[in-house]
Design a protein around this motif. Structure first.
Motif, PDB file in Angstrom:
ATOM      1  N   THR A 148     -27.044 -46.090-136.387  1.00 45.83           N
ATOM      2  CA  THR A 148     -28.381 -45.699-135.956  1.00 45.83           C
ATOM      3  C   THR A 148     -28.352 -44.348-135.253  1.00 45.83           C
ATOM      4  OG1 THR A 148     -28.194 -46.738-133.776  1.00 45.83           O
ATOM      5  CG2 THR A 148     -28.987 -48.128-135.599  1.00 45.83           C
ATOM      6  N   MET A 149     -29.516 -43.727-135.129  1.00 44.98           N
ATOM      7  CA  MET A 149     -29.614 -42.461-134.407  1.00 44.98           C
ATOM      8  C   MET A 149     -29.120 -42.619-132.974  1.00 44.98           C
ATOM      9  SD  MET A 149     -32.274 -43.011-136.701  1.00 44.98           S
ATOM     10  CE  MET A 149     -33.854 -43.257-135.890  1.00 44.98           C
ATOM     11  N   ARG A 150     -29.436 -43.758-132.358  1.00 44.21           N
ATOM     12  CA  ARG A 150     -28.969 -44.014-130.997  1.00 44.21           C
ATOM     13  C   ARG A 150     -27.436 -44.011-130.940  1.00 44.21           C
ATOM     14  NH1 ARG A 150     -31.306 -46.207-126.573  1.00 44.21           N
ATOM     15  NH2 ARG A 150     -33.176 -46.668-127.801  1.00 44.21           N
ATOM     16  N   GLU A 151     -26.820 -44.704-131.877  1.00 42.75           N
ATOM     17  CA  GLU A 151     -25.354 -44.761-131.902  1.00 42.75           C
ATOM     18  C   GLU A 151     -24.752 -43.391-132.143  1.00 42.75           C
ATOM     19  OE1 GLU A 151     -24.683 -49.315-133.531  1.00 42.75           O
ATOM     20  OE2 GLU A 151     -25.270 -47.744-134.941  1.00 42.75           O
ATOM     21  N   LEU A 152     -25.367 -42.610-133.025  1.00 43.00           N
ATOM     22  CA  LEU A 152     -24.884 -41.245-133.258  1.00 43.00           C
ATOM     23  C   LEU A 152     -25.014 -40.406-131.995  1.00 43.00           C
ATOM     24  CD1 LEU A 152     -26.441 -40.501-136.780  1.00 43.00           C
ATOM     25  CD2 LEU A 152     -24.059 -41.080-136.272  1.00 43.00           C
ATOM     26  N   LEU A 153     -26.138 -40.546-131.300  1.00 41.31           N
ATOM     27  CA  LEU A 153     -26.379 -39.768-130.089  1.00 41.31           C
ATOM     28  C   LEU A 153     -25.336 -40.093-129.023  1.00 41.31           C
ATOM     29  CD1 LEU A 153     -28.175 -37.855-128.414  1.00 41.31           C
ATOM     30  CD2 LEU A 153     -29.555 -39.859-127.784  1.00 41.31           C
ATOM     31  N   VAL A 154     -25.042 -41.362-128.840  1.00 42.77           N
ATOM     32  CA  VAL A 154     -24.074 -41.781-127.832  1.00 42.77           C
ATOM     33  C   VAL A 154     -22.696 -41.188-128.120  1.00 42.77           C
ATOM     34  CG1 VAL A 154     -22.782 -43.800-127.021  1.00 42.77           C
ATOM     35  CG2 VAL A 154     -25.282 -43.871-127.122  1.00 42.77           C
ATOM     36  N   GLU A 155     -22.344 -41.049-129.385  1.00 43.91           N
ATOM     37  CA  GLU A 155     -21.017 -40.570-129.757  1.00 43.91           C
ATOM     38  C   GLU A 155     -20.871 -39.056-129.669  1.00 43.91           C
ATOM     39  OE1 GLU A 155     -18.282 -42.359-130.392  1.00 43.91           O
ATOM     40  OE2 GLU A 155     -19.509 -44.078-129.765  1.00 43.91           O
ATOM     41  N   LEU A 156     -21.974 -38.326-129.584  1.00 46.46           N
ATOM     42  CA  LEU A 156     -21.878 -36.870-129.509  1.00 46.46           C
ATOM     43  C   LEU A 156     -21.272 -36.452-128.178  1.00 46.46           C
ATOM     44  CD1 LEU A 156     -25.361 -35.854-130.988  1.00 46.46           C
ATOM     45  CD2 LEU A 156     -23.128 -35.662-132.123  1.00 46.46           C
ATOM     46  N   SER A 157     -20.544 -35.344-128.196  1.00 48.64           N
ATOM     47  CA  SER A 157     -19.885 -34.870-126.978  1.00 48.64           C
ATOM     48  C   SER A 157     -20.589 -33.665-126.363  1.00 48.64           C
ATOM     49  CB  SER A 157     -18.426 -34.504-127.280  1.00 48.64           C
ATOM     50  OG  SER A 157     -18.348 -33.494-128.285  1.00 48.64           O
ATOM     51  N   HIS A 182     -38.732 -32.809-131.245  1.00 50.96           N
ATOM     52  CA  HIS A 182     -39.737 -33.796-130.865  1.00 50.96           C
ATOM     53  C   HIS A 182     -39.803 -34.945-131.866  1.00 50.96           C
ATOM     54  CE1 HIS A 182     -44.238 -34.908-130.634  1.00 50.96           C
ATOM     55  NE2 HIS A 182     -43.680 -35.407-129.551  1.00 50.96           N
ATOM     56  N   SER A 183     -39.860 -36.172-131.381  1.00 47.59           N
ATOM     57  CA  SER A 183     -40.186 -37.335-132.191  1.00 47.59           C
ATOM     58  C   SER A 183     -39.253 -37.430-133.405  1.00 47.59           C
ATOM     59  CB  SER A 183     -41.672 -37.258-132.593  1.00 47.59           C
ATOM     60  OG  SER A 183     -42.173 -38.497-133.002  1.00 47.59           O
ATOM     61  N   MET A 184     -39.792 -37.451-134.634  1.00 46.53           N
ATOM     62  CA  MET A 184     -38.933 -37.506-135.809  1.00 46.53           C
ATOM     63  C   MET A 184     -37.974 -36.321-135.851  1.00 46.53           C
ATOM     64  SD  MET A 184     -39.837 -37.519-139.915  1.00 46.53           S
ATOM     65  CE  MET A 184     -40.001 -35.714-140.014  1.00 46.53           C
ATOM     66  N   ASN A 225     -37.323 -40.628-131.806  1.00 49.35           N
ATOM     67  CA  ASN A 225     -37.055 -41.941-132.388  1.00 49.35           C
ATOM     68  C   ASN A 225     -35.545 -42.144-132.477  1.00 49.35           C
ATOM     69  OD1 ASN A 225     -39.575 -40.651-133.602  1.00 49.35           O
ATOM     70  ND2 ASN A 225     -39.920 -42.794-134.094  1.00 49.35           N
ATOM     71  N   LEU A 226     -35.046 -43.206-131.862  1.00 47.01           N
ATOM     72  CA  LEU A 226     -33.609 -43.483-131.883  1.00 47.01           C
ATOM     73  C   LEU A 226     -33.254 -44.768-132.613  1.00 47.01           C
ATOM     74  CD1 LEU A 226     -32.584 -42.550-128.216  1.00 47.01           C
ATOM     75  CD2 LEU A 226     -32.537 -41.102-130.273  1.00 47.01           C
ATOM     76  N   ASP A 227     -34.248 -45.607-132.891  1.00 46.91           N
ATOM     77  CA  ASP A 227     -33.977 -46.914-133.480  1.00 46.91           C
ATOM     78  C   ASP A 227     -34.908 -47.174-134.660  1.00 46.91           C
ATOM     79  OD1 ASP A 227     -32.127 -47.846-131.327  1.00 46.91           O
ATOM     80  OD2 ASP A 227     -33.949 -47.625-130.118  1.00 46.91           O
ATOM     81  N   PRO A 228     -34.463 -48.024-135.600  1.00 45.16           N
ATOM     82  CA  PRO A 228     -35.381 -48.458-136.656  1.00 45.16           C
ATOM     83  C   PRO A 228     -36.549 -49.235-136.059  1.00 45.16           C
ATOM     84  CG  PRO A 228     -33.098 -49.056-137.164  1.00 45.16           C
ATOM     85  CD  PRO A 228     -33.120 -48.613-135.735  1.00 45.16           C
ATOM     86  N   VAL A 229     -37.677 -49.209-136.750  1.00 46.65           N
ATOM     87  CA  VAL A 229     -38.845 -49.985-136.320  1.00 46.65           C
ATOM     88  C   VAL A 229     -39.390 -50.754-137.518  1.00 46.65           C
ATOM     89  CG1 VAL A 229     -39.448 -48.353-134.504  1.00 46.65           C
ATOM     90  CG2 VAL A 229     -40.471 -48.111-136.755  1.00 46.65           C
ATOM     91  N   THR A 230     -40.105 -51.819-137.234  1.00 49.21           N
ATOM     92  CA  THR A 230     -40.708 -52.631-138.293  1.00 49.21           C
ATOM     93  C   THR A 230     -42.069 -52.065-138.663  1.00 49.21           C
ATOM     94  OG1 THR A 230     -39.605 -54.611-137.452  1.00 49.21           O
ATOM     95  CG2 THR A 230     -41.501 -54.941-138.919  1.00 49.21           C
ATOM     96  N   PRO A 231     -42.299 -51.740-139.933  1.00 52.88           N
ATOM     97  CA  PRO A 231     -43.627 -51.246-140.339  1.00 52.88           C
ATOM     98  C   PRO A 231     -44.705 -52.275-140.035  1.00 52.88           C
ATOM     99  CG  PRO A 231     -42.003 -50.835-142.069  1.00 52.88           C
ATOM    100  CD  PRO A 231     -41.330 -51.722-141.056  1.00 52.88           C
ATOM    101  N   VAL A 232     -45.839 -51.790-139.553  1.00 53.91           N
ATOM    102  CA  VAL A 232     -46.962 -52.663-139.199  1.00 53.91           C
ATOM    103  C   VAL A 232     -48.217 -52.101-139.832  1.00 53.91           C
ATOM    104  CG1 VAL A 232     -48.363 -53.595-137.328  1.00 53.91           C
ATOM    105  CG2 VAL A 232     -45.887 -53.330-137.014  1.00 53.91           C
ATOM    106  N   SER A 233     -48.846 -52.880-140.684  1.00 50.83           N
ATOM    107  CA  SER A 233     -50.066 -52.436-141.352  1.00 50.83           C
ATOM    108  C   SER A 233     -51.152 -52.125-140.336  1.00 50.83           C
ATOM    109  CB  SER A 233     -50.551 -53.530-142.310  1.00 50.83           C
ATOM    110  OG  SER A 233     -51.723 -53.120-142.969  1.00 50.83           O
ATOM    111  N   GLY A 234     -51.781 -50.961-140.493  1.00 54.47           N
ATOM    112  CA  GLY A 234     -52.860 -50.558-139.617  1.00 54.47           C
ATOM    113  C   GLY A 234     -52.424 -49.858-138.353  1.00 54.47           C
ATOM    114  N   ALA A 235     -51.118 -49.749-138.128  1.00 56.71           N
ATOM    115  CA  ALA A 235     -50.625 -49.051-136.945  1.00 56.71           C
ATOM    116  C   ALA A 235     -50.674 -47.544-137.178  1.00 56.71           C
ATOM    117  CB  ALA A 235     -49.202 -49.486-136.627  1.00 56.71           C
ATOM    118  N   PRO A 236     -50.826 -46.759-136.118  1.00 54.34           N
ATOM    119  CA  PRO A 236     -50.794 -45.309-136.286  1.00 54.34           C
ATOM    120  C   PRO A 236     -49.365 -44.822-136.498  1.00 54.34           C
ATOM    121  CG  PRO A 236     -51.008 -45.874-133.978  1.00 54.34           C
ATOM    122  CD  PRO A 236     -51.087 -47.162-134.731  1.00 54.34           C
ATOM    123  N   GLY A 237     -49.227 -43.649-137.075  1.00 56.08           N
ATOM    124  CA  GLY A 237     -47.920 -43.021-137.208  1.00 56.08           C
ATOM    125  C   GLY A 237     -47.053 -43.624-138.281  1.00 56.08           C
TER     126      GLY A 237
END
Length: 257
Positions: free
Chosen positions: A191-200, A98-100, A125-137
């Motif tokens: 990225t995690m997305r790129e790694l996921l795509v390459e898995l067989s 799940h998630s992370m 989570n498959l992609d980097p995200v930009t930190p946002v002050s005050g956001a949850p998580g």
């Protein structure tokens, strides 16, 4: 409860294990969570029971040790998990993450392919995200420096998380929570997305239908990833819709290719 030393200093990952048939099924929680709390109902569901099941807490979380000298990068989480699974005699496991935990599972499958035979990613989570002050998580946590977070910033995160998430987040070491969030937002290279795509191996991505199709869903599908919406749920699909989660997870684990 079982445990294994996973660092040179002897820090231990712990897990709750349910007996059953091989290959093992490994459940991995998200940021500030714990697998026994988030996945016990799923592991005991009639559609999923009967398999040897390890409900693992990542280093720094839940019942596992919380070292302050560990970097908590996604790669480090994956390598520590690999050490625990190897100690447990696990190979070719089905990972439900799940998630992370999904991010860690993708990295684990890429770095330690003998340990993983299938992936079921639960709103991961498959992609980097930009930190946002005050956001949850993770985004809000990563917007703070580690000194700011340790000096009291964690209290604001506690209030944003709410009592349900905080009930397990409070078991996470503060350094572990902050560093895990920072490295989750930074992601990996590739990225995690790129790694996921390459898995067989067979791969499934479950997401809340109300959120709409996830970014890059077409590319995932073209790479052979089953992208499956689950209705009437939020991010915690396994808690919000346990029967639907069990049904879709069982389908993913029995699907060919």
């Amino acid at each position: 409860m079982h445990d294994a030393a996973v660092t040179p200093g002897g820090d231990r990952i712990r897990w709750v294990e349910l007996p059953g048939q091989e290959p093992a099924r490994v459940y991995v929680h998200g940021l500030g969570a714990t697998s026994p709390a988030y996945f016990a109902q799923a592991a005991a569901h009639p559609l999923l029971t009967g398999r040897r099941s390890l409900l693992v807490d990542l280093l720094g979380h839940g019942i596992s040790d919380r070292p302050t000298d560990f970097d908590y990068r996604l790669e480090s989480h994956a390598d520590a998990l690999a050490a625990a699974l190897t100690y447990a005699g696990v190979t070719g496991a089905e990972l439900v993450a799940h998630s992370m935990g999904g991010s860690v599972a993708v990295v684990l499958a890429s770095r330690h392919p003998r340990l993983v035979s299938r992936l079921v990613l639960v709103d991961a989570n498959l992609d980097p995200v930009t930190p946002v002050s005050g956001a949850p998580g993770s985004s809000g946590i990563a917007a703070l420096s580690e000194p700011e977070f340790l000096a009291g910033g964690w209290q604001h995160i506690r209030d944003l998380a709410g009592p349900h998430w905080w009930s397990t987040m409070r078991l996470t070491g503060l350094e572990a929570l902050h560093r895990s969030a920072v490295h989750l937002t930074r992601g990996t290279t590739p990225t995690m997305r790129e790694l996921l795509v390459e898995l067989s191996i067979p791969r499934t991505f479950l997401y809340p239908a109300a959120d709409g199709s996830p970014a890059g869903a077409d590319t995932l599908s073209e790479a052979g990833v089953r992208v499956v919406p689950v209705p009437d749920c939020g991010h915690n699909i396994m808690l919000d819709q346990p029967d639907a989660f069990a049904r879709e997870t069982a389908a993913a684990l029995s699907a060919h290719g």
